[in-house]
Design a protein around this motif. Structure first.
Motif, PDB file in Angstrom:
ATOM      1  N   ALA A 113      49.621  40.684  37.926  1.00 17.58           N
ATOM      2  CA  ALA A 113      49.074  39.078  37.991  1.00 17.58           C
ATOM      3  C   ALA A 113      50.438  38.244  37.659  1.00 17.58           C
ATOM      4  N   SER A 121      43.139  43.985  43.182  1.00 17.37           N
ATOM      5  CA  SER A 121      42.676  42.881  42.399  1.00 17.37           C
ATOM      6  C   SER A 121      42.509  41.504  42.956  1.00 17.37           C
ATOM      7  N   PRO A 165      43.171  38.113  42.052  1.00 16.60           N
ATOM      8  CA  PRO A 165      43.641  37.510  40.537  1.00 16.60           C
ATOM      9  C   PRO A 165      42.917  35.772  40.391  1.00 16.60           C
ATOM     10  N   ARG A 166      42.461  35.410  41.849  1.00 17.47           N
ATOM     11  CA  ARG A 166      42.145  34.278  41.657  1.00 17.47           C
ATOM     12  C   ARG A 166      40.551  34.174  42.355  1.00 17.47           C
ATOM     13  N   GLY A 179      37.677  41.053  40.337  1.00 13.92           N
ATOM     14  CA  GLY A 179      37.857  39.704  40.652  1.00 13.92           C
ATOM     15  C   GLY A 179      37.903  38.821  39.034  1.00 13.92           C
ATOM     16  N   THR A 180      37.713  37.551  39.170  1.00 19.01           N
ATOM     17  CA  THR A 180      37.823  36.607  38.169  1.00 19.01           C
ATOM     18  C   THR A 180      36.324  36.963  37.483  1.00 19.01           C
ATOM     19  N   ASP A 181      35.310  37.340  38.257  1.00 17.54           N
ATOM     20  CA  ASP A 181      33.866  37.287  37.783  1.00 17.54           C
ATOM     21  C   ASP A 181      33.559  38.797  37.491  1.00 17.54           C
TER      22      ASP A 181
END
Ligand code: ZN
Length: 128
Positions: free
Chosen positions: A23, A81, A83-84, A107-109
């Motif tokens: 990241a 991934s 990242p955002r 992911g972020t979730d």
């Protein structure tokens, strides 16, 4: 096709640690094993715009696949991934999907696995 991805928590954490190191770039790697994930293989992201895309570096990917074959391990999944973004396949993920193994997206979730380009979700079962 019904399949479940079995992942020991320890290897899930190994994967998360790899992706955290990459990241804010997207990270990419392989999960391999026999019945369950036994090996996490981080690969370099060679995408020209690694903040928003991923491309497993081809020579590293080839070497990894050959090593798995030598060891009698199967490729079980490809992970990367967002990242955002959410743990859902992007239009590019769908368009560029080439492999018959599940694509695991962090992911972020959270994280989810899909067969692509179909978009069918593959259940992930965490092992202690
Ligand atoms: Zn993606």
């Amino acid at each position: 096709m019904s399949q479940v991805l079995y992942v020991p928590r320890r290897l899930l954490e190994t994967t998360r640690a790899h992706l955290a190191r990459e990241a804010p770039k997207e990270g990419v790697g392989l999960w391999a094993g026999r019945r369950e994930v036994e090996r996490v293989i981080p690969l370099p992201n060679a995408h020209p715009e690694p903040l928003t895309g991923y491309l497993a570096e081809p020579l590293a990917l080839l070497k990894a696949l050959k090593a798995l074959e030598r060891e009698g391990l199967a490729l079980l999944a490809i992970y990367h991934s967002h990242p955002r973004g959410p743990a859902f396949p992007s239009p590019t993920d769908i368009k560029e999907a080439r492999w018959r193994v599940p694509y695991v997206i962090f992911g972020t979730d959270g994280f989810r696995a899909f067969l692509l380009p179909e978009g069918q979700e593959v259940p992930l079962a965490l092992l202690p």
